[in-house]
Motif scaffolding. Structure first.
Motif, PDB file in Angstrom:
ATOM      1  N   PRO A 158      40.350  57.588  34.950  1.00 28.19           N
ATOM      2  CA  PRO A 158      40.165  56.691  33.802  1.00 28.19           C
ATOM      3  C   PRO A 158      39.546  57.456  32.633  1.00 28.19           C
ATOM      4  CG  PRO A 158      39.346  55.655  35.822  1.00 28.19           C
ATOM      5  CD  PRO A 158      39.623  57.106  36.144  1.00 28.19           C
ATOM      6  N   LEU A 245      36.621  49.867  38.294  1.00 28.48           N
ATOM      7  CA  LEU A 245      37.645  50.911  38.416  1.00 28.48           C
ATOM      8  C   LEU A 245      37.322  51.937  39.500  1.00 28.48           C
ATOM      9  CD1 LEU A 245      38.199  51.677  34.610  1.00 28.48           C
ATOM     10  CD2 LEU A 245      39.160  49.831  35.997  1.00 28.48           C
ATOM     11  N   PRO A 253      39.368  50.902  44.024  1.00 32.24           N
ATOM     12  CA  PRO A 253      38.113  50.467  43.405  1.00 32.24           C
ATOM     13  C   PRO A 253      37.119  50.069  44.497  1.00 32.24           C
ATOM     14  CG  PRO A 253      39.993  49.340  42.422  1.00 32.24           C
ATOM     15  CD  PRO A 253      40.513  50.088  43.606  1.00 32.24           C
TER      16      PRO A 253
END
Lengths: 512, 104
Positions: A158, A245, A253
């Motif tokens: 991410p 996340l 997750p």
């Protein structure tokens, strides 16, 4: 040795002051924190581990050889958020306006490389006047090296961009390549060409705020995903987002303790009986999600579709829901674009997608057709079809025509499709359909108005329900609203080890 | 929710009570192009005009030079026709979508 240690500490203390006290005061006077304060506020207490403090620029032109730029205007390193490892950098506006030169960029790319190699998320805090002009093409090289890494890391870890000051020209493209962009009211400014250029070239006057302020990007352009009133709220949003996340695309997750939704959200009473009346679909999400906790993404942009993260039985899910409250929940260019990118994010990071459908069709209009609603709408079909994470749909009310297909129908590979008894699944709305199917009946009738009403009712009774679709197996079950959470939890449990292989290819060609 | 944003939205499937968005309210309506108007596609400065009112010209004939974004753009006749009126003059700064000439 002690003398050397003292010397080291003195050097570090001097570098930590950045552009010096008066520059720091100036930064604070406009309501901004310093780069170091920002890092400390986002990360767990005392978890920041800095690197490349002693990096120095290598420019010998325009008097730069005499200039000391502490840390070359950017603070980089690693740390933790809620105990989870993270890479972070923050541009320091107090040092030459946070301008980006080659070594400044190399510090950033160093932590980006860590992020990719260690498979941990990366946060970039942008507060910079732009390229360091004295460095010429080296500054451009620096930007390019950042963009390249943003692209390689895309879908692997991410990536978060935080705009806490100006971010103009080439600098805007790193945030645009990352997954989530955070902006703060009155602080964030993003544009390719600023107000000065626009005034010189075009003679049009516009303020920075009107051109590319936080609200503009949160509401109009869709470049920003989270909008906050101040830096503190922004940092809380970042911490909250990261809690949903995984650290990278090979992990799930982290689950949390399951919680029931709050009792204030009564799922039975949210949808009005009249299909033409609006309601807030977020109430339905909150009636389903653990602790009624829903983190909405891009809340202000294209609000006719709602996207965001929640949990069911402690596990992260991504919600995509039509929002009848705005523009009746239609699909249009912006809403399709918004949903498609979110679906791809969820698919990249192993987050199951739950689609809540109540959509009356596409927004008609010359502006929509000319803006490319075909191309944008296709992104959604592509994203849903391509996604291999668990995909579950609940049809709440209207599912008409192309929208029925687009909203994660069985035909695009949905694993489970449930429908409430209030659903109307049909090729088009009853009025439009009756006008076409019974055209001659209506026009030949002695009382066309009455016949039309009759025929609309006939069509509604026969087709505007979920039973026709269920009879063909396009819907797995018709359920009571109060069963929704249980059904979803079971479907998620069943699809936990889902494996689906698509044809191998270098990459697909989504219509962007 | 602001009452002023409440709208009745007409779609193919019927009319719906819902709320509008700022972006939706500010959308531009479509305007059909008038073939007898020569219009600027970009703001800039008129640095030369080659033709006079009343002249009959063929498609592709250079009409004027519009300097914009450091480039000299030659604006040409979009179709065969006559210059009815020239609405700009040499040296004039013009905006986007300014009518430069009227044809007939």
């Amino acid at each position: 040795m002690n003398k050397k240690i003292d010397e080291l500490n003195a050097k570090k203390n001097k570098l930590a002051l950045g552009g010096g006290e008066s520059a720091i005061e100036k930064q604070k006077s406009i309501g901004k924190l310093t780069a170091r304060e920002r890092i400390d506020a986002i990360l767990d207490e005392n978890s920041f581990d800095e690197c490349d403090m002693f990096v120095h620029h290598n420019v010998h032109d325009f008097g730069m050889e005499k200039k000391e730029l502490p840390c070359d205007g950017v603070i980089v390193g690693t740390g933790t958020i809620n105990g989870k490892a993270i890479c972070i950098y923050a541009q320091d506006f107090t040092v030459q306006g946070g301008s980006l030169g080659l070594m400044h960029a190399r510090k950033i790319t160093k932590v980006m490389d860590y992020s990719l190699k260690m498979r941990i998320p990366c946060i970039g805090i942008n507060d910079s006047g732009g390229a360091r002009i004295q460095e010429g093409v080296d500054a451009l090289a620096g930007y390019g090296e950042i963009f390249y890494r943003n692209t390689l890391a895309s879908g692997v870890v991410p990536q978060i961009s935080v705009i806490l000051g100006p971010c103009a020209g080439g600098a805007v493209y790193s945030p645009a390549l990352t997954d989530f962009v955070f902006v703060v009211e009155n602080t964030s400014k993003m544009f390719i060409t600023g107000p000065n250029v626009i005034e010189t070239v075009l003679g049009e006057k516009i303020s920075q705020e009107e051109l590319g302020g936080a609200k503009v990007h949160a509401e109009i352009t869709g470049n920003a995903h989270f909008y906050a009133k101040n830096e503190k709220e922004c940092f809380q949003q970042i911490q909250k987002l990261l809690s949903f996340l995984p650290a990278n695309n090979n992990e799930q997750p982290q689950p949390v303790t399951p919680q029931l939704p709050k009792e204030t959200f009564n799922i039975e009473n949210i949808i009005p009986n009249d299909p033409k009346q609006p309601y807030d679909v977020k109430e339905i999400i909150k009636a389903i999600a653990d602790d009624s906790d829903f983190l909405e993404v891009q809340a202000l942009f294209a609000p006719n579709i709602v996207i965001g993260f929640g949990r069911i039985e402690g596990k992260t899910v991504g919600f995509v829901a039509n929002q009848p409250l705005y523009l009746a929940g239609v699909l249009d260019c912006d809403s399709a674009d918004k949903a498609a990118r979110f679906i791809r994010f969820c698919d990249s990071f192993n987050i199951p997608i739950i689609t809540l459908e109540d959509m009356p069709g596409y927004l008609p209009g010359i502006d929509q057709e000319h803006a490319g609603v075909i191309r944008h709408g296709a992104k959604m079909l592509y994203a849903y079809s391509e996604a291999t994470v668990p995909k579950i749909t609940v049809i709440l009310r209207k599912a008409y025509g192309g929208g029925y297909i687009a909203m994660n129908s069985k035909h695009l590979g949905a694993d489970f499709v449930f429908s409430w008894p209030s659903a109307e699944i049909a090729v088009m709305g009853p009025e439009g359909a009756a006008n076409i199917i019974f055209k001659s009946d209506i026009s030949n009738s002695e009382n066309p108005t009455e016949t039309r009403i009759e025929k609309v009712k006939e069509y509604t009774d026969k087709f505007a329900n979920p039973y026709v679709a269920a009879s063909k197996g396009y819907i797995d079950d018709i359920i009571e609203p109060k069963e929704t959470r249980k059904k979803l939890a079971h479907a998620l449990l069943i699809s936990q080890s889902k494996e689906e292989q698509h044809p191998k290819k270098k990459h697909g060609l989504p219509p962007f | 929710m602001e009452k002023s944003n409440q709208i009745e939205l007409l779609l193919e499937s019927g009319r719906y009570n819902t709320y509008s968005t700022n972006k939706f309210k500010n959308r531009c309506s479509y305007k059909k192009r008038n073939e007898n108007e020569v219009v600027s596609e970009i703001p800039g400065t008129i640095i030369q005009i080659f033709v006079n009112e009343g002249e009959e010209l063929l498609k592709g004939t250079p009409l004027l030079i519009l300097e914009a974004m450091k480039m000299e753009n030659i604006i040409r006749m979009p179709h065969d026709g006559k210059i009815k009126r020239i609405t700009v003059e040499k040296g004039q700064k013009i905006g986007k979508h300014t009518v430069l000439m009227l044809l007939e």
